[in-house]
Scaffold this motif. Sequence first.
Motif, PDB file in Angstrom:
ATOM      1  N   ARG A   1       1.268  -0.838  -0.635  1.00  0.00           N
ATOM      2  CA  ARG A   1       0.123   0.605  -0.413  1.00  0.00           C
ATOM      3  C   ARG A   1       0.653   1.798   0.190  1.00  0.00           C
ATOM      4  NH1 ARG A   1      -4.726  -0.849   4.863  1.00  0.00           N
ATOM      5  NH2 ARG A   1      -1.868  -0.844   5.849  1.00  0.00           N
ATOM      6  N   PHE A   2       2.077   0.997   0.277  1.00  0.00           N
ATOM      7  CA  PHE A   2       3.006   2.278   0.573  1.00  0.00           C
ATOM      8  C   PHE A   2       4.204   2.523  -0.584  1.00  0.00           C
ATOM      9  CE2 PHE A   2       7.143   3.872   1.819  1.00  0.00           C
ATOM     10  CZ  PHE A   2       6.262   5.660   2.185  1.00  0.00           C
ATOM     11  N   GLY A   3       4.231   3.380  -1.725  1.00  0.00           N
ATOM     12  CA  GLY A   3       4.878   3.272  -2.986  1.00  0.00           C
ATOM     13  C   GLY A   3       6.120   4.203  -1.859  1.00  0.00           C
ATOM     14  N   PHE A   4       7.365   3.345  -1.721  1.00  0.00           N
ATOM     15  CA  PHE A   4       8.471   5.071  -1.284  1.00  0.00           C
ATOM     16  C   PHE A   4       8.681   4.907  -2.475  1.00  0.00           C
ATOM     17  CE2 PHE A   4      12.975   4.816  -1.421  1.00  0.00           C
ATOM     18  CZ  PHE A   4      13.425   5.229   0.200  1.00  0.00           C
ATOM     19  N   ARG A   5       9.175   6.632  -2.164  1.00  0.00           N
ATOM     20  CA  ARG A   5       9.431   7.513  -3.076  1.00  0.00           C
ATOM     21  C   ARG A   5      11.171   8.162  -2.966  1.00  0.00           C
ATOM     22  NH1 ARG A   5       7.142   8.796  -7.821  1.00  0.00           N
ATOM     23  NH2 ARG A   5       7.994  10.551  -7.854  1.00  0.00           N
ATOM     24  N   GLY A   6      11.995   7.928  -1.453  1.00  0.00           N
ATOM     25  CA  GLY A   6      12.465   8.808  -0.785  1.00  0.00           C
ATOM     26  C   GLY A   6      13.448   9.187   0.573  1.00  0.00           C
ATOM     27  N   SER A   7      13.563  10.155   1.283  1.00  0.00           N
ATOM     28  CA  SER A   7      13.635   9.915   2.507  1.00  0.00           C
ATOM     29  C   SER A   7      13.384  11.356   2.481  1.00  0.00           C
ATOM     30  CB  SER A   7      15.311   9.646   2.718  1.00  0.00           C
ATOM     31  OG  SER A   7      16.043   8.531   2.636  1.00  0.00           O
ATOM     32  N   GLY A   8      12.989  11.650   4.360  1.00  0.00           N
ATOM     33  CA  GLY A   8      12.303  12.904   5.058  1.00  0.00           C
ATOM     34  C   GLY A   8      12.984  13.346   6.265  1.00  0.00           C
ATOM     35  N   PHE A   9      12.511  14.061   6.555  1.00  0.00           N
ATOM     36  CA  PHE A   9      12.817  14.493   8.296  1.00  0.00           C
ATOM     37  C   PHE A   9      12.400  15.551   8.762  1.00  0.00           C
ATOM     38  CE2 PHE A   9      15.325  16.856   5.728  1.00  0.00           C
ATOM     39  CZ  PHE A   9      15.608  18.181   6.737  1.00  0.00           C
ATOM     40  N   PHE A  10      11.587  15.349   9.788  1.00  0.00           N
ATOM     41  CA  PHE A  10      10.541  16.124  10.621  1.00  0.00           C
ATOM     42  C   PHE A  10      11.585  17.761  11.460  1.00  0.00           C
ATOM     43  CE2 PHE A  10       8.315  11.999  11.876  1.00  0.00           C
ATOM     44  CZ  PHE A  10       7.116  12.406  11.672  1.00  0.00           C
ATOM     45  N   VAL A  11      10.997  18.481  10.325  1.00  0.00           N
ATOM     46  CA  VAL A  11      11.396  19.826  11.045  1.00  0.00           C
ATOM     47  C   VAL A  11      11.079  20.213  11.602  1.00  0.00           C
ATOM     48  CG1 VAL A  11      13.401  20.265   9.497  1.00  0.00           C
ATOM     49  CG2 VAL A  11      11.235  20.561   8.839  1.00  0.00           C
TER      50      VAL A  11
END
Length: 225
Positions: free
Chosen positions: A18-28
């Motif tokens: 169900r989840f299609g991975f596309r890249g990374s991220g981080f909380f700000v």
Amino acid sequence: AKVSVCAVGTFNSLDSPRFGFRGSGFFVGDGSVVATCWHVLPDASATPKVGVTSLAVQLTATDGSLELREAELLNSHRQHDLALLRIKGRRGTPLALSDPAAVREGMDVALIGFPIGGVLGFRHVTHRGIVASVVASSLPTSTARQLNEGAVARLREGSFEMLQLDATAYPGNSGGPLLDVATGQVVGVVNMVLLKGNRESALSHPTGITYAVPARYLSDLLSRS
């Protein structure tokens, strides 16, 4: 810092997975915002899949369990290849952004993300290196024949600084944080594609050098959101 780094992609209840991975991220910011690269977002002009597809981030708990959160685009800057997503539900642990004056050539840095994405499993991977150089985002074209729509857009926008790294990043690392090892603060956003069509287009054999967008451009985008 791993608790602050998440996977960015799409969610569709009819897809498998169900989840299609596309890249990374981080909380700000206040923890309700995730920073990533603009090119990590799905192409709005692409033919939609059956079912409802939405932006989503996937969090990895310390026990390895995965948690999906729905997200929406808050703001973006295409030329700097940056995007901010607002997540729904409980806030994450934000990372602090470094003072731009603290970034220097030779400083020890680490990048965290999900190289190769779900192929290797959604476990955080850390690479370490140094800031090898601070470079311009584009080089002038040598002939008029090299001018195309993208080159003209870059000339109008003007070049901006990028951080060249000696650490190797892989597909899936884009959008992840580049951290000052000494302080744990974010000095840049890892980028795998922004300069491939600018500086490295002049090379017959692209080097695969890793770059990062300086955090000051992310700070500017946050202040306007």
